[in-house]
Scaffold this motif. Structure first.
Motif, PDB file in Angstrom:
ATOM      1  N   GLN A   1      -6.647  -7.730   1.754  1.00 15.67           N
ATOM      2  CA  GLN A   1      -6.299  -7.103   3.035  1.00 15.67           C
ATOM      3  C   GLN A   1      -5.833  -8.177   4.016  1.00 15.67           C
ATOM      4  O   GLN A   1      -6.449  -9.245   4.116  1.00 15.67           O
ATOM      5  CB  GLN A   1      -7.507  -6.369   3.609  1.00 15.67           C
TER       6      GLN A   1
ATOM      7  N   ASP B   1      -1.874  -5.766   2.013  1.00 12.94           N
ATOM      8  CA  ASP B   1      -1.587  -4.695   2.958  1.00 12.94           C
ATOM      9  C   ASP B   1      -2.637  -4.707   4.061  1.00 12.94           C
ATOM     10  O   ASP B   1      -3.777  -5.135   3.840  1.00 12.94           O
ATOM     11  CB  ASP B   1      -1.579  -3.323   2.266  1.00 12.94           C
TER      12      ASP B   1
ATOM     13  N   GLY C   1       0.774  -1.231   0.000  1.00 13.28           N
ATOM     14  CA  GLY C   1       0.000   0.000   0.000  1.00 13.28           C
ATOM     15  C   GLY C   1       0.804   1.279   0.000  1.00 13.28           C
ATOM     16  O   GLY C   1       0.245   2.364  -0.193  1.00 13.28           O
ATOM     17  N   SER C   2       2.106   1.196   0.194  1.00 16.57           N
ATOM     18  CA  SER C   2       2.911   2.424   0.263  1.00 16.57           C
ATOM     19  C   SER C   2       4.387   2.094   0.099  1.00 16.57           C
ATOM     20  O   SER C   2       4.791   0.927   0.096  1.00 16.57           O
ATOM     21  CB  SER C   2       2.696   3.133   1.612  1.00 16.57           C
TER      22      SER C   2
ATOM     23  N   ARG D   1       4.638  -0.378  -2.677  1.00 20.36           N
ATOM     24  CA  ARG D   1       3.854   0.184  -3.783  1.00 20.36           C
ATOM     25  C   ARG D   1       4.715   0.385  -5.026  1.00 20.36           C
ATOM     26  O   ARG D   1       4.312  -0.009  -6.130  1.00 20.36           O
ATOM     27  CB  ARG D   1       3.229   1.510  -3.374  1.00 20.36           C
TER      28      ARG D   1
ATOM     29  N   ASN E   1      -3.694  -1.937   5.397  1.00 21.73           N
ATOM     30  CA  ASN E   1      -4.493  -0.744   5.126  1.00 21.73           C
ATOM     31  C   ASN E   1      -5.274  -0.936   3.824  1.00 21.73           C
ATOM     32  O   ASN E   1      -4.703  -0.931   2.735  1.00 21.73           O
ATOM     33  CB  ASN E   1      -3.581   0.479   5.040  1.00 21.73           C
ATOM     34  N   LYS E   2      -6.578  -1.127   3.945  1.00 25.79           N
ATOM     35  CA  LYS E   2      -7.420  -1.406   2.771  1.00 25.79           C
ATOM     36  C   LYS E   2      -7.418  -0.246   1.786  1.00 25.79           C
ATOM     37  O   LYS E   2      -7.339  -0.448   0.570  1.00 25.79           O
ATOM     38  CB  LYS E   2      -8.854  -1.697   3.239  1.00 25.79           C
ATOM     39  N   GLU E   3      -7.477   0.971   2.311  1.00 23.46           N
ATOM     40  CA  GLU E   3      -7.554   2.154   1.442  1.00 23.46           C
ATOM     41  C   GLU E   3      -6.300   2.309   0.576  1.00 23.46           C
ATOM     42  O   GLU E   3      -6.392   2.508  -0.634  1.00 23.46           O
ATOM     43  CB  GLU E   3      -7.757   3.408   2.297  1.00 23.46           C
ATOM     44  N   THR E   4      -5.131   2.218   1.202  1.00 24.17           N
ATOM     45  CA  THR E   4      -3.894   2.406   0.423  1.00 24.17           C
ATOM     46  C   THR E   4      -3.621   1.212  -0.496  1.00 24.17           C
ATOM     47  O   THR E   4      -3.101   1.377  -1.601  1.00 24.17           O
ATOM     48  CB  THR E   4      -2.682   2.635   1.346  1.00 24.17           C
TER      49      THR E   4
ATOM     50  N   GLU F   1      -5.909  -0.682  -1.984  1.00 22.83           N
ATOM     51  CA  GLU F   1      -6.799  -0.553  -3.145  1.00 22.83           C
ATOM     52  C   GLU F   1      -6.358   0.593  -4.054  1.00 22.83           C
ATOM     53  O   GLU F   1      -6.566   0.536  -5.266  1.00 22.83           O
ATOM     54  CB  GLU F   1      -8.239  -0.376  -2.680  1.00 22.83           C
ATOM     55  N   GLU F   2      -5.739   1.607  -3.448  1.00 23.24           N
ATOM     56  CA  GLU F   2      -5.209   2.709  -4.262  1.00 23.24           C
ATOM     57  C   GLU F   2      -4.067   2.206  -5.152  1.00 23.24           C
ATOM     58  O   GLU F   2      -3.982   2.578  -6.328  1.00 23.24           O
ATOM     59  CB  GLU F   2      -4.718   3.841  -3.361  1.00 23.24           C
TER      60      GLU F   2
ATOM     61  N   ARG G   1      -5.629   0.395  -8.023  1.00 23.41           N
ATOM     62  CA  ARG G   1      -6.165   1.342  -9.021  1.00 23.41           C
ATOM     63  C   ARG G   1      -5.050   1.888  -9.897  1.00 23.41           C
ATOM     64  O   ARG G   1      -5.214   2.010 -11.120  1.00 23.41           O
ATOM     65  CB  ARG G   1      -6.896   2.505  -8.334  1.00 23.41           C
TER      66      ARG G   1
END
Length: 252
Positions: free
Chosen positions: A60, A36, A14-15, A19, A38-41, A43-44, A47
């Motif tokens: 996740q 990761d 995620g980062s 990433r 962190n689901k948000e990062t 999925e980012e 994308r």
């Protein structure tokens, strides 16, 4: 997906290094399973891969949880049928302090993520690779895995453990078509490490000695990702049990 397409699993996707490496692997044609907490990062990152025409999925997971590790490994195999390359990258850094000032809870967290997380990932991915008769695992260690970092003794201990498990597994699986290596970054400019300077300013504690980056700057995550991509490629085919230093001369 064609059978020849490389399938890569990346933890900490995620980062930062995770990433950047995921993007590079996808750019090079791999289908990437992004892992990761962190689901948000996470999925980012997915994308970003898809926007660039790449292929992948996100799962996740807490890498220190056995069931969640087995789940991301199973999802990779269910989706793509195999795992060719595993970048066992997820990790955390400690708050710089003298050993006697390290809280027991922080010790437990560092060991859980940096050691148990690496062990669990290897444990379940190796089962898949052993059945395949092929595969490559790249663990993220650190320069702190070969020389201790001042005021980061527990972090250094966890990364020494990563070096030890890398070499041990490399010996055990060298005759089974499976390679195991570790990458040892030095200072890298990521969200994780940007908090270090902030902790110095807010906490009032600065190590008595600070390692000198002889190139005069930290690495960018893309510079580490380039080495990860090399390790994921056939060009690294004769490497196992290796510690790949990417440190701007830090350990000289």
């Amino acid at each position: 997906m064609t059978e020849s397409k490389q399938v890569a699993v990346v933890t900490g996707a995620g980062s930062g290094i995770g990433r950047a490496s995921s993007l590079k692997l996808a750019e090079n044609g791999a289908a990437v399973v992004l892992v990761d907490f962190n689901k948000e990062t996470g999925e980012e990152t997915l994308r970003m891969i898809k926007e660039r025409g790449g292929e992948g999925i996100f799962v996740q997971a807490n890498v220190a949880n056995s069931e969640e590790v087995q789940n991301y490994v199973n999802k990779a195999v269910e989706t793509y049928g195999k795992i060719d390359f595993f970048f066992n990258n997820a990790g955390i850094v400690q708050k710089f302090s003298r050993l006697a000032d390290v809280e027991e809870a922080e010790f437990d967290r560092l060991v859980s993520i940096n050691v148990k997380g690496v062990f669990l990932g290897m444990k379940y991915v190796l089962k898949v690779m052993d059945k395949q008769g092929s595969g490559h695992i790249l663990n993220t260690a650190s320069t702190a895995g070969v020389r201790s970092e001042h005021s980061a003794s527990v972090y250094s201990a966890t990364k020494h453990a990563v070096v030890g498990i890398t070499k041990g597994a490399a010996l055990e699986y060298v005759g089974k078509g499976i390679r195991v290596n570790a990458i040892c970054p030095g200072a890298v400019q990521t969200a994780l490490t940007e908090g270090v300077a902030k902790s110095f300013a807010e906490g009032g504690y600065v190590p008595e000695e600070i390692s000198k980056v002889r190139m005069g700057r930290p690495a960018q995550a893309d510079e580490i990702a380039g080495v990860v991509a090399f390790m994921a490629s056939p060009a690294s085919s004769y490497m196992t049990g290796s510690l790949v230093m990417v440190d701007g001369g830090l350990t000289l």
